[in-house]
Scaffold this active site. Structure first.
Site, PDB file in Angstrom:
ATOM      1  CG  ASP A   1      -2.092   0.940   1.065  1.00 35.26           C
ATOM      2  OD1 ASP A   1      -2.457   1.266  -0.081  1.00 35.26           O
ATOM      3  OD2 ASP A   1      -2.645   1.372   2.099  1.00 35.26           O
TER       4      ASP A   1
ATOM      5  CG  ASN B   1       1.923   1.471  -5.228  1.00 35.80           C
ATOM      6  OD1 ASN B   1       2.804   1.289  -4.402  1.00 35.80           O
ATOM      7  ND2 ASN B   1       1.479   0.504  -6.027  1.00 35.80           N
TER       8      ASN B   1
ATOM      9  CD1 TRP C   1       7.256   6.660  -2.929  1.00 40.03           C
ATOM     10  CD2 TRP C   1       6.730   7.004  -5.087  1.00 40.03           C
ATOM     11  NE1 TRP C   1       8.428   6.722  -3.644  1.00 40.03           N
ATOM     12  CE2 TRP C   1       8.143   6.934  -4.962  1.00 40.03           C
ATOM     13  CE3 TRP C   1       6.170   7.213  -6.354  1.00 40.03           C
ATOM     14  CZ2 TRP C   1       8.996   7.058  -6.066  1.00 40.03           C
ATOM     15  CZ3 TRP C   1       7.019   7.350  -7.443  1.00 40.03           C
ATOM     16  CH2 TRP C   1       8.410   7.268  -7.282  1.00 40.03           C
TER      17      TRP C   1
ATOM     18  CG  HIS D   1      -0.322   1.959  -9.371  1.00 37.80           C
ATOM     19  ND1 HIS D   1      -0.503   1.584  -8.057  1.00 37.80           N
ATOM     20  CD2 HIS D   1      -1.420   2.685  -9.706  1.00 37.80           C
ATOM     21  CE1 HIS D   1      -1.675   2.062  -7.622  1.00 37.80           C
ATOM     22  NE2 HIS D   1      -2.234   2.741  -8.598  1.00 37.80           N
TER      23      HIS D   1
ATOM     24  CB  THR E   1     -13.089  -7.863  -5.205  1.00 35.67           C
ATOM     25  OG1 THR E   1     -13.186  -7.725  -3.788  1.00 35.67           O
ATOM     26  CG2 THR E   1     -12.635  -9.271  -5.519  1.00 35.67           C
TER      27      THR E   1
ATOM     28  CG  ASN F   1      -7.847  -2.074  -5.326  1.00 32.23           C
ATOM     29  OD1 ASN F   1      -6.910  -2.845  -5.154  1.00 32.23           O
ATOM     30  ND2 ASN F   1      -8.151  -1.152  -4.409  1.00 32.23           N
TER      31      ASN F   1
HETATM   32  C1  IPE Z   1      -5.303  -2.842  -0.301  1.00 26.88           C
HETATM   33  O1  IPE Z   1      -5.020  -1.496  -0.414  1.00 26.88           O
HETATM   34  C2  IPE Z   1      -5.320  -3.495  -1.666  1.00 26.88           C
HETATM   35  C3  IPE Z   1      -4.019  -3.664  -2.296  1.00 26.88           C
HETATM   36  C4  IPE Z   1      -2.866  -3.353  -1.767  1.00 26.88           C
HETATM   37  C5  IPE Z   1      -4.049  -4.266  -3.613  1.00 26.88           C
HETATM   38  P1  IPE Z   1      -6.174  -0.406  -0.545  1.00 26.88           P
HETATM   39  O2  IPE Z   1      -5.513   0.895  -0.672  1.00 26.88           O
HETATM   40  O3  IPE Z   1      -7.111  -0.782  -1.631  1.00 26.88           O
HETATM   41  O4  IPE Z   1      -6.934  -0.559   0.853  1.00 26.88           O
HETATM   42  P2  IPE Z   1      -7.732   0.515   1.697  1.00 26.88           P
HETATM   43  O5  IPE Z   1      -8.735   1.163   0.764  1.00 26.88           O
HETATM   44  O6  IPE Z   1      -6.745   1.510   2.220  1.00 26.88           O
HETATM   45  O7  IPE Z   1      -8.362  -0.262   2.812  1.00 26.88           O
HETATM   46  C1  IPE Z   2      -1.639   0.125  -3.352  1.00 19.32           C
HETATM   47  O1  IPE Z   2      -1.375   1.480  -3.371  1.00 19.32           O
HETATM   48  C2  IPE Z   2      -1.760  -0.463  -4.727  1.00 19.32           C
HETATM   49  C3  IPE Z   2      -3.129  -0.852  -5.100  1.00 19.32           C
HETATM   50  C4  IPE Z   2      -4.175  -0.817  -4.318  1.00 19.32           C
HETATM   51  C5  IPE Z   2      -3.323  -1.327  -6.465  1.00 19.32           C
HETATM   52  P1  IPE Z   2      -2.549   2.541  -3.386  1.00 19.32           P
HETATM   53  O2  IPE Z   2      -2.882   2.857  -4.810  1.00 19.32           O
HETATM   54  O3  IPE Z   2      -3.704   2.083  -2.570  1.00 19.32           O
HETATM   55  O4  IPE Z   2      -1.844   3.768  -2.715  1.00 19.32           O
HETATM   56  P2  IPE Z   2      -2.472   4.789  -1.684  1.00 19.32           P
HETATM   57  O5  IPE Z   2      -2.957   3.990  -0.507  1.00 19.32           O
HETATM   58  O6  IPE Z   2      -3.585   5.485  -2.383  1.00 19.32           O
HETATM   59  O7  IPE Z   2      -1.347   5.697  -1.329  1.00 19.32           O
HETATM   60 MG    MG Z   3      -4.145   2.313  -0.581  1.00 16.22          MG
END
Ligand code: IPE
Ligand code: IPE
Ligand code: MG
Length: 242
Positions: free
Chosen positions: A19, A21, A24, A36, A65, A67
């Site tokens: 988590d 990305n 960042w 990503h 699921t 996302n």
């Molecule tokens: C969890 O991260 C899913 C992945 C890392 C693929 P999310 O960013 O989707 O989770 P929440 O929304 O903070 O709970």
């Molecule tokens: C995790 O990073 C990767 C995926 C869920 C695909 P995020 O995209 O959730 O990054 P933040 O949490 O918004 O920083």
């Molecule tokens: Mg996240």
């Protein structure tokens, strides 16, 4: 830090909620997909580190699921990045002895993504050093719901008796049936939750949370988590032997 963590307790199976990305990228004034892309670099680094540390299974939460609810451009960018990474990384995975597998509901993934899943799984099938599992279109509730449907169907057909169902039956019908439960679950990005990840399998996993954003996670970050794990006392509900 321990001189050689392999001499201590190394987790056989490490699972990571990658988590941070998006944050960042935002911190650098970039679009979220750039985060990503940087996340793929971290996957490459951490896989190498996991092999070096003697980890045998590495599961990476890649796409949940939930996302699908993100903006279409971001979802498309993640799917495209997966396909491109398969092409770019497969030779190196083979060279490193990595067996790559995908777990999750493949039916909702595009034909193209499914093609690249078949490709990476087939081309790396002989890998024996580490099993790298991408949780794609994965969530625990979805996995458990599907498993319950399968078991209900077996009971309805008469091939399984309801009284025979135990924890092992359920584990054997999950997407993760071929893998041991994770010993250690790491979440990067500073949140303290599982977000629907391996909720059944995590029953006795050790948990490690770090504020480090996934694109910044490296070999030293993994070592820190493994070091913390090696100091944990896993009792599995029992009392310690005197
Ligand atoms: C969890 O991260 C899913 C992945 C890392 C693929 P999310 O960013 O989707 O989770 P929440 O929304 O903070 O709970
Ligand atoms: C995790 O990073 C990767 C995926 C869920 C695909 P995020 O995209 O959730 O990054 P933040 O949490 O918004 O920083
Ligand atoms: Mg996240």
């Amino acid at each position: 830090m321990a001189e050689n963590i392999k001499d201590k307790k190394t987790p056989c199976h490490v699972a990571i909620i990658m988590d941070g990305n998006g944050r960042w990228a935002q911190q650098r004034g970039l679009e979220r997909p750039e985060g990503h892309i940087a996340g793929v670099e971290a996957v490459r680094r951490v896989l190498k580190a996991a092999v070096a540390e003697g980890v045998k299974y590495l599961t990476l939460y890649t796409f949940s699921t939930e996302n699908w609810g993100r903006p279409k451009e971001e979802v498309d960018a993640i799917m495209e990045l997966f396909c491109k990474s398969v092409v770019a990384e497969t030779p190196e995975l083979k060279a490193q002895g990595v067996r790559a597998r995908i777990m999750g509901d493949r039916s909702a993934l595009s034909e193209k993504v499914n093609h690249y899943i078949d490709r990476i799984e087939n081309e790396t099938a002989e890998g024996e050093r580490i099993t790298l599992i991408f949780a794609m279109n994965y969530s625990s509730r979805h996995e458990l719901t599907e498993t319950m449907k399968v078991l209900a169907q077996k009971v309805a057909e008469g091939s399984l008796r309801a009284e025979e169902i135990d924890a092992a039956t359920i584990s054997a019908n999950l997407y993760s049936c071929d893998y041991p439960d994770p010993d250690l679950i790491i979440r990067t990005g500073g949140e303290y939750r599982l977000s629907n990840f391996l909720m059944w399998q995590a029953a006795y996993s050790e948990l490690f949370f770090t504020p480090t954003l996934w694109p910044d996670f490296d070999h030293d970050s993994l070592k820190e988590a493994l070091e913390a794990y090696s100091g944990r006392n896993r009792r599995f509900g029992l009392v310690e032997a005197k």
